[in-house]
Design an enzyme around this catalytic site. Structure first.
Site, PDB file in Angstrom:
ATOM      1  N   LYS A  10      -5.773   8.467  23.406  1.00 27.22           N
ATOM      2  CA  LYS A  10      -5.486   8.574  24.838  1.00 27.22           C
ATOM      3  C   LYS A  10      -4.014   8.885  25.063  1.00 27.22           C
ATOM      4  O   LYS A  10      -3.172   8.658  24.197  1.00 27.22           O
ATOM      5  CB  LYS A  10      -5.860   7.294  25.575  1.00 27.22           C
ATOM      6  CG  LYS A  10      -4.908   6.136  25.301  1.00 27.22           C
ATOM      7  CD  LYS A  10      -5.176   4.955  26.185  1.00 27.22           C
ATOM      8  CE  LYS A  10      -4.128   3.886  25.896  1.00 27.22           C
ATOM      9  NZ  LYS A  10      -4.254   2.721  26.704  1.00 27.22           N
ATOM     10  N   ARG A  12      -0.893   8.627  28.252  1.00 26.40           N
ATOM     11  CA  ARG A  12      -0.514   8.090  29.558  1.00 26.40           C
ATOM     12  C   ARG A  12       0.527   9.024  30.184  1.00 26.40           C
ATOM     13  O   ARG A  12       1.710   8.905  29.890  1.00 26.40           O
ATOM     14  CB  ARG A  12       0.075   6.692  29.423  1.00 26.40           C
ATOM     15  CG  ARG A  12      -0.951   5.636  29.158  1.00 26.40           C
ATOM     16  CD  ARG A  12      -0.402   4.254  29.498  1.00 26.40           C
ATOM     17  NE  ARG A  12      -1.377   3.232  29.201  1.00 26.40           N
ATOM     18  CZ  ARG A  12      -2.347   2.866  30.015  1.00 26.40           C
ATOM     19  NH1 ARG A  12      -2.473   3.444  31.177  1.00 26.40           N
ATOM     20  NH2 ARG A  12      -3.202   1.933  29.673  1.00 26.40           N
ATOM     21  N   ASP A  36     -10.017  -4.202  23.298  1.00 22.63           N
ATOM     22  CA  ASP A  36      -8.703  -3.974  23.893  1.00 22.63           C
ATOM     23  C   ASP A  36      -8.007  -5.312  24.105  1.00 22.63           C
ATOM     24  O   ASP A  36      -8.649  -6.367  24.071  1.00 22.63           O
ATOM     25  CB  ASP A  36      -8.854  -3.241  25.230  1.00 22.63           C
ATOM     26  CG  ASP A  36      -7.650  -2.378  25.575  1.00 22.63           C
ATOM     27  OD1 ASP A  36      -6.581  -2.539  24.957  1.00 22.63           O
ATOM     28  OD2 ASP A  36      -7.779  -1.535  26.478  1.00 22.63           O
ATOM     29  N   ASP A  40      -6.711  -3.989  32.929  1.00 22.81           N
ATOM     30  CA  ASP A  40      -6.020  -4.115  34.204  1.00 22.81           C
ATOM     31  C   ASP A  40      -6.826  -3.390  35.282  1.00 22.81           C
ATOM     32  O   ASP A  40      -7.643  -3.989  35.961  1.00 22.81           O
ATOM     33  CB  ASP A  40      -4.597  -3.566  34.092  1.00 22.81           C
ATOM     34  CG  ASP A  40      -3.770  -3.803  35.345  1.00 22.81           C
ATOM     35  OD1 ASP A  40      -4.261  -4.416  36.311  1.00 22.81           O
ATOM     36  OD2 ASP A  40      -2.606  -3.351  35.378  1.00 22.81           O
ATOM     37  N   THR A  41      -6.669  -2.092  35.395  1.00 19.38           N
ATOM     38  CA  THR A  41      -7.401  -1.339  36.413  1.00 19.38           C
ATOM     39  C   THR A  41      -8.767  -0.862  35.913  1.00 19.38           C
ATOM     40  O   THR A  41      -9.560  -0.354  36.691  1.00 19.38           O
ATOM     41  CB  THR A  41      -6.601  -0.114  36.870  1.00 19.38           C
ATOM     42  OG1 THR A  41      -6.448   0.780  35.762  1.00 19.38           O
ATOM     43  CG2 THR A  41      -5.230  -0.523  37.409  1.00 19.38           C
ATOM     44  N   ALA A  42      -9.019  -0.991  34.619  1.00 19.16           N
ATOM     45  CA  ALA A  42     -10.253  -0.570  33.948  1.00 19.16           C
ATOM     46  C   ALA A  42     -10.403   0.939  33.870  1.00 19.16           C
ATOM     47  O   ALA A  42     -11.452   1.434  33.487  1.00 19.16           O
ATOM     48  CB  ALA A  42     -11.498  -1.203  34.569  1.00 19.16           C
ATOM     49  N   GLY A  43      -9.359   1.681  34.211  1.00 21.79           N
ATOM     50  CA  GLY A  43      -9.417   3.136  34.137  1.00 21.79           C
ATOM     51  C   GLY A  43      -9.576   3.633  32.713  1.00 21.79           C
ATOM     52  O   GLY A  43     -10.486   4.422  32.413  1.00 21.79           O
ATOM     53  N   THR A  44      -8.716   3.179  31.817  1.00 24.85           N
ATOM     54  CA  THR A  44      -8.799   3.591  30.416  1.00 24.85           C
ATOM     55  C   THR A  44     -10.121   3.158  29.803  1.00 24.85           C
ATOM     56  O   THR A  44     -10.791   3.933  29.122  1.00 24.85           O
ATOM     57  CB  THR A  44      -7.627   3.001  29.604  1.00 24.85           C
ATOM     58  OG1 THR A  44      -6.398   3.466  30.154  1.00 24.85           O
ATOM     59  CG2 THR A  44      -7.715   3.394  28.146  1.00 24.85           C
TER      60      THR A  44
END
Length: 130
Positions: A10, A12, A36, A40-44
């Site tokens: 990935k 960023r 993981d 946090d935002t669960a985007g990844t």
């Protein structure tokens, strides 16, 4: 676990934004578990789950130490292809996260209590993890 390993490559481009570039390894026909340190935002996490599923995995589950679950994380998780997520109780869950059937929280109380006891008695802590 007698399991193979695959890696999500990935990038960023900026803070709180990720792009899943590649799935490195063979996940075809396998039940994947994403691991993981923090959600946090669960985007990844949700992008990684979609990439693994698109690469041929049968199912995708996830685990993380800390479930921060900020912003729209719970909605992303609920709408994602992730079957189940297991996190520790190091961060309290919001009511929305508690109501999400995909999110399961496990207690670290016994582990922390044992570590404190061992420190107090001068015993080994590293043996807790071996």
């Amino acid at each position: 676990l007698e399991a193979s390993l695959a890696i999500i490559d990935k990038r960023r481009p900026q803070a709180n934004q990720s792009e899943v570039m590649h799935v490195i390894g063979d996940v075809k026909g396998k039940d994947a578990i994403l691991v993981d340190d923090m959600i946090d935002t669960a985007g990844t996490l949700t992008k990684a789950a979609a990439a693994v599923l698109n690469a041929g995995a049968r199912t995708v589950n996830a685990t993380a130490t800390h479930g921060v679950l900020s912003g729209t994380a719970v909605e992303r998780i609920q709408e994602s292809c992730i079957a189940q997520i297991y996190i520790t109780n190091t961060v309290p869950l919001s009511p929305a996260a508690q109501a999400c059937g995909k999110i399961h929280q496990l207690s670290v109380a016994r582990l922390l209590g044992e570590a404190i006891k061992r420190i107090h008695h001068g015993d080994s802590i590293s043996s807790l993890f071996v």
